[in-house]
Design a protein around this motif. Sequence first.
Motif, PDB file in Angstrom:
ATOM      1  N   PHE A 103       0.826  -1.204   0.000  1.00 34.50           N
ATOM      2  CA  PHE A 103       0.000   0.000   0.000  1.00 34.50           C
ATOM      3  C   PHE A 103       0.863   1.257   0.000  1.00 34.50           C
ATOM      4  N   VAL A 105       0.545   5.617  -0.113  1.00 38.27           N
ATOM      5  CA  VAL A 105      -0.291   6.809   0.024  1.00 38.27           C
ATOM      6  C   VAL A 105       0.294   7.932  -0.819  1.00 38.27           C
ATOM      7  N   SER A 134      -9.672   7.016  -3.634  1.00 41.22           N
ATOM      8  CA  SER A 134      -9.142   8.347  -3.342  1.00 41.22           C
ATOM      9  C   SER A 134     -10.263   9.251  -2.849  1.00 41.22           C
ATOM     10  N   LEU A 142      -5.024   6.159  -2.182  1.00 41.96           N
ATOM     11  CA  LEU A 142      -4.351   4.938  -1.742  1.00 41.96           C
ATOM     12  C   LEU A 142      -4.112   4.041  -2.949  1.00 41.96           C
ATOM     13  N   LYS A 144      -1.890   0.475  -4.657  1.00 44.88           N
ATOM     14  CA  LYS A 144      -1.355  -0.834  -4.285  1.00 44.88           C
ATOM     15  C   LYS A 144      -0.494  -1.371  -5.417  1.00 44.88           C
ATOM     16  N   LYS A 252      -4.017   8.452   8.161  1.00 44.73           N
ATOM     17  CA  LYS A 252      -4.317   7.106   8.680  1.00 44.73           C
ATOM     18  C   LYS A 252      -5.821   6.854   8.690  1.00 44.73           C
ATOM     19  N   SER A 255      -7.149   6.559   5.008  1.00 45.45           N
ATOM     20  CA  SER A 255      -6.690   5.337   4.342  1.00 45.45           C
ATOM     21  C   SER A 255      -7.453   4.119   4.845  1.00 45.45           C
ATOM     22  N   LEU A 259      -9.818   1.637   2.550  1.00 42.99           N
ATOM     23  CA  LEU A 259      -9.607   0.193   2.509  1.00 42.99           C
ATOM     24  C   LEU A 259     -10.874  -0.572   2.865  1.00 42.99           C
TER      25      LEU A 259
END
Length: 455
Positions: A103, A105, A134, A142, A144, A252, A255, A259
């Motif tokens: 992941f 950011v 986003s 975010l 991956k 944090k 995100s 998720l």
Amino acid sequence: MKKPLLVLSALALSISSVIAPIPATAALPLSVDHQQLPSLAPMVEQVTPAVVSIAVEGKHVSRQQIPDSFRFFFGPDFPAEQVREQPFRGLGSGVIVDAKKGFIVTNHHVINGADKILVQLYDGRELTAELIGSDKMSDIALLKVETAKNLTEIKLADSDKLRVGDFAVAIGNPFGLGQTVTSGIISALGRSGLNIENFENFIQTDAAINSGNSGGALVNLNGELIGINTAILGPNGGNVGIGFAIPANMVKNLSEQILEFGEVKRGVLGVQGGELTAELAEAFGYETNQGAFINQVMPGSAAEKAGLKAGDIIVSVNGKQIRTFSELRAKIATLGAGKKISLGVIRDGKEKDFTVTLQEATQNKVKADNLHPGLAGAEFANTTSSDSVNGVKVINVDEKSLVARYGLQKDDIIIGLNRKPIKNLGELRKALDKNPNVLALEIKRADNILYLVIR
């Protein structure tokens, strides 16, 4: 002679920027009288592998409706709108926050509209990244990377513990030069009212950051992430020692929501108010002018249920000081719906504590053409607890749009796409990432289930 105009600039960099040559500088001695000099090098060497460069490619799509009279002249088969596509490329930065899952950011404005996202690691490896989700209003995205091995992640600090004067180090990819490290201090906290984003609670720093630093890391001397670099204030977008970063705690929270839900589920307190002036503070028996003044509590809101009243002054959230109403608004919006929080409140000159369970924002609309051109003309939102099923609710449909002709109606709930169940906007966005030519929408309309096929 005209004075230079100060402008706020996002830090993503167009790939066509011109780079001036950099003069060489003399190296400093490693020691004086055989004593090691203080250096940030050990910390920087530990952190820099967690900061990546991001290159994006995409197309800016503009749509123009064709007047009905013009279409009548050329016949019914003439297209209802004119679509223009303008290719673009851009550069930015990102931070690895989970090495095992890959992941990363970055900022929303770095990847906005991108069809291809390429991540270059510190060791030179290039990887294709997938957009998990986003949030434009807070400028967080975010990503991956699936196949990456031996990644290095960065630990997140508690940004609520920052103090003005703390040292800060910025790491990113300015002007496409490659990874660059600059240092400075925390110049201010809780900056807002800059009109860069909808929810602003910025860390201000004088560490030099420039175009291309967007999404890069702002770290403390322990090598912990304290913020994501986002914007600068300066003439023509150049660095003048005033940069802004999104706090790590905010990153944090956002995100984790992306998720879990595929999007940000904003928390709502249900108050209206403004900044606390010295006159208001004195009138309400408060000694300083730091806090958020409430002038109205909305009926049925989380604030009313918790017992808050007009005239209250909110001075802390979960034990952390609140300086302004804008800071309160940004913190509440990014904590997430359903979160239980503690508020410190001044009422009649005395401090009281209130426990509030945040409600969910109901007006989090998404224009469907941002998801897929075949859905242009509709607006979507996640279903709420008042709906009978989980899915994506149709908030509005333009009567002249293609989707209206196919039969999509307001208050329809999309529960499936091309035989895949859809529970929220995040799942719908992911299902549309491959840009399918045919959209078979499974719709719940009142008590009926039906399919709409859009070609």
